[in-house]
Design a protein around this motif. Structure first.
Motif, PDB file in Angstrom:
ATOM      1  N   UNK A  33       1.100  -1.567  -0.167  1.00 22.92           N
ATOM      2  CA  UNK A  33      -0.344   0.258   0.302  1.00 22.92           C
ATOM      3  C   UNK A  33       0.816   1.028   0.118  1.00 22.92           C
ATOM      4  N   UNK A  34       1.666   1.166   1.024  1.00 23.86           N
ATOM      5  CA  UNK A  34       2.806   2.434   1.115  1.00 23.86           C
ATOM      6  C   UNK A  34       3.448   2.650   0.159  1.00 23.86           C
ATOM      7  N   UNK A  35       3.587   1.696  -0.449  1.00 23.37           N
ATOM      8  CA  UNK A  35       5.000   1.928  -2.165  1.00 23.37           C
ATOM      9  C   UNK A  35       3.958   2.420  -3.240  1.00 23.37           C
ATOM     10  N   UNK A  36       2.771   2.365  -2.977  1.00 23.66           N
ATOM     11  CA  UNK A  36       2.191   2.577  -3.940  1.00 23.66           C
ATOM     12  C   UNK A  36       1.387   4.641  -4.079  1.00 23.66           C
ATOM     13  N   UNK A  37       1.677   4.637  -2.476  1.00 21.58           N
ATOM     14  CA  UNK A  37       0.551   5.920  -2.351  1.00 21.58           C
ATOM     15  C   UNK A  37       2.229   6.530  -1.421  1.00 21.58           C
ATOM     16  N   UNK A  38       3.192   6.630  -1.497  1.00 20.44           N
ATOM     17  CA  UNK A  38       3.981   7.562  -1.033  1.00 20.44           C
ATOM     18  C   UNK A  38       4.913   8.468  -1.741  1.00 20.44           C
ATOM     19  N   UNK A  39       5.596   6.919  -3.047  1.00 23.44           N
ATOM     20  CA  UNK A  39       5.454   7.975  -4.767  1.00 23.44           C
ATOM     21  C   UNK A  39       4.692   9.140  -4.989  1.00 23.44           C
ATOM     22  N   UNK A  40       3.696   9.302  -4.915  1.00 26.33           N
ATOM     23  CA  UNK A  40       2.814  10.337  -5.200  1.00 26.33           C
ATOM     24  C   UNK A  40       3.211  11.918  -4.270  1.00 26.33           C
ATOM     25  N   UNK A  44      10.468  16.663  -2.078  1.00 31.76           N
ATOM     26  CA  UNK A  44      11.087  16.514  -0.524  1.00 31.76           C
ATOM     27  C   UNK A  44      10.351  15.367   0.791  1.00 31.76           C
ATOM     28  N   UNK A  45       8.568  15.796   0.570  1.00 30.70           N
ATOM     29  CA  UNK A  45       8.320  14.641   1.507  1.00 30.70           C
ATOM     30  C   UNK A  45       8.108  13.024   1.092  1.00 30.70           C
ATOM     31  N   UNK A  46       8.105  13.038  -0.276  1.00 34.70           N
ATOM     32  CA  UNK A  46       8.472  11.687  -0.559  1.00 34.70           C
ATOM     33  C   UNK A  46       9.625  10.855   0.625  1.00 34.70           C
ATOM     34  N   UNK A  47      10.902  11.766   0.433  1.00 34.10           N
ATOM     35  CA  UNK A  47      11.719  11.241   1.332  1.00 34.10           C
ATOM     36  C   UNK A  47      12.171  10.407   2.545  1.00 34.10           C
ATOM     37  N   UNK A  48      10.638  12.152   3.081  1.00 37.31           N
ATOM     38  CA  UNK A  48      10.802  12.506   5.050  1.00 37.31           C
ATOM     39  C   UNK A  48       9.191  11.177   5.222  1.00 37.31           C
ATOM     40  N   UNK A  49       8.475  11.164   4.191  1.00 42.00           N
ATOM     41  CA  UNK A  49       7.409  10.519   4.693  1.00 42.00           C
ATOM     42  C   UNK A  49       7.917   9.000   4.790  1.00 42.00           C
ATOM     43  N   UNK A  50       8.920   8.187   3.137  1.00 34.69           N
ATOM     44  CA  UNK A  50       9.441   6.970   3.325  1.00 34.69           C
ATOM     45  C   UNK A  50      10.091   7.291   4.709  1.00 34.69           C
ATOM     46  N   UNK A  51      10.687   7.641   4.234  1.00 33.65           N
ATOM     47  CA  UNK A  51      11.733   7.415   6.273  1.00 33.65           C
ATOM     48  C   UNK A  51      11.055   7.391   7.280  1.00 33.65           C
ATOM     49  N   UNK A  52      10.083   7.748   7.392  1.00 38.09           N
ATOM     50  CA  UNK A  52       8.735   8.233   8.350  1.00 38.09           C
ATOM     51  C   UNK A  52       8.782   6.815   8.362  1.00 38.09           C
ATOM     52  N   UNK A  53       8.014   5.914   7.424  1.00 39.53           N
ATOM     53  CA  UNK A  53       7.282   4.731   7.313  1.00 39.53           C
ATOM     54  C   UNK A  53       8.474   3.308   8.408  1.00 39.53           C
TER      55      UNK A  53
END
Length: 358
Positions: A33-40, A44-53
């Motif tokens: 799921x998150x592999x689909x939604x985070x790249x959207x 700058x947010x993609x990197x931070x949110x992916x890291x947070x996950x």
């Protein structure tokens, strides 16, 4: 504070590009799921949110590890918080924990733990305000999960209030963290920060309750239940001996579906507060919301399901909701109409109680 690393230690560290590559690969490894939604999200947010996950996934792996005692889980959770803050070395934490992980743990999760250092390198590259948001989330999550690990069992949680607390610790605080990151990125959104924080907890609660209901029977096979006892006792159902065909179980499930739908309505309000110009943020949220709504619709249609696969949405449904929300992401009216259609039957359900979110 940490001592200065030796030159050999510095030379042995993976490059930042290697860390970025690892993070991108592992998002797909540990969550479809998150592999689909985070790249959207915007870069700058993609990197931070992916890291947070990935940070949250490490914390979650500690709490789920069957081979650790409660005391060991508390020790590793606190140790991990210190690593995230930069007070302890990631490599020592990772090597100590990996040696304790049982064969039952997914290999991807074991590999993630082993590569904690790569995740933390990215964490420590963020500006101070982003780092603080991630540190706060991990600290609250690990403390809360530790609290509930002590009471976890097959008989469920005490009541709706306890379920509400659990959902905050494992999902609501993530919503707060994401909101902080979004507000740092978008000044227009920062002006609505207080209202967004309240709705973010709705968002997290709606997603988490959807997963709790869907995973009821799978969790019980592990002797764990996150359903609230008070809801089911009102219908004469004792969670200590519950089974899918039990009389009146359906009534309790539908009460939870009604409350979950209320929180998902709050999640839609959250999305509509995001400026339409921030399409990436909207799409990230809409994808998660749409998948939750489709899942809770299936549960509503089949509250007597016997395993999670009975109410799991198909990949075709995932693609469809992502396609439609992409078309409508910039239109508040279009999104309201879409979710009015998707949630038409759910909104007819009576919500018997509403609770605070802490």
């Amino acid at each position: 504070m940490l001592n200065s690393p030796s030159q050999n230690a510095i030379d042995s560290l993976p490059s930042f590009d290697e860390c970025i590559a690892f993070q991108g690969r592992f998002l797909a490894e540990v969550s479809r799921t998150f592999a689909l939604t985070i790249p959207q999200l915007p870069p700058p947010l993609y990197l931070a949110v992916g890291n947070a996950y990935l940070l949250c996934r490490i914390a979650d792996t500690i709490e789920d590890e069957q081979s650790l005692t409660f005391q060991q889980k508390e020790m590793y959770a606190e140790w991990f918080c210190e690593v995230v803050k930069g007070e302890k070395e990631a490599e020592e934490f990772a090597s100590g924990l990996v040696s304790k992980i049982s064969p039952a743990t997914l290999e991807a999760e074991k590999e993630l733990i082993a590569n904690t250092e790569q995740v933390i390198q990215i964490t420590h590259s963020f500006p101070p305000q982003q780092r603080q948001a991630l540190e706060r989330c991990v600290a609250i999550m690990t403390k809360g999960m530790g609290k509930f690990q002590k009471v976890a069992g097959p008989t469920g949680l005490k009541d709706i209030s306890e379920l509400d607390q659990y959902c905050y610790y494992v999902a609501g605080v993530v919503g707060e963290m994401l909101t902080e990151l979004f507000c740092l990125h978008c000044p227009e959104l920062a002006a609505k920060k207080d209202e967004m924080f309240a709705l973010a907890i709705n968002f997290g609660q709606g997603l988490q309750m959807t997963n709790i209901i869907k995973d009821t029977w799978d969790d019980l096979q592990r002797d764990v239940c996150w359903l609230p006892r008070d809801v089911f006792l009102r219908h004469g159902v004792d969670l200590a001996s519950v089974h899918p065909t039990q009389a009146n179980l359906r009534a309790g499930m539908l009460e939870l579906v009604a409350l979950t739908s209320h929180h998902l309505d709050g999640a839609l309000k959250y999305v509509l507060h995001i400026p339409p110009s921030e399409k990436g943020i909207r799409l990230h949220c809409l994808s998660a919301l749409g998948m939750a709504v489709l899942t809770i619709r299936k549960i509503h249609a089949n509250p007597a399901f016997i395993n999670g696969n009975d109410v799991k949405i198909s990949r075709r449904s995932v693609r469809s909701i992502m396609f439609i929300t992409n078309l409508l992401a910039g239109s508040n009216t279009g999104l309201k109409i879409l979710f009015a259609i998707l949630m038409r039957d759910l909104r007819k359900l009576e919500v018997p109680y509403l609770v605070n979110h802490r």
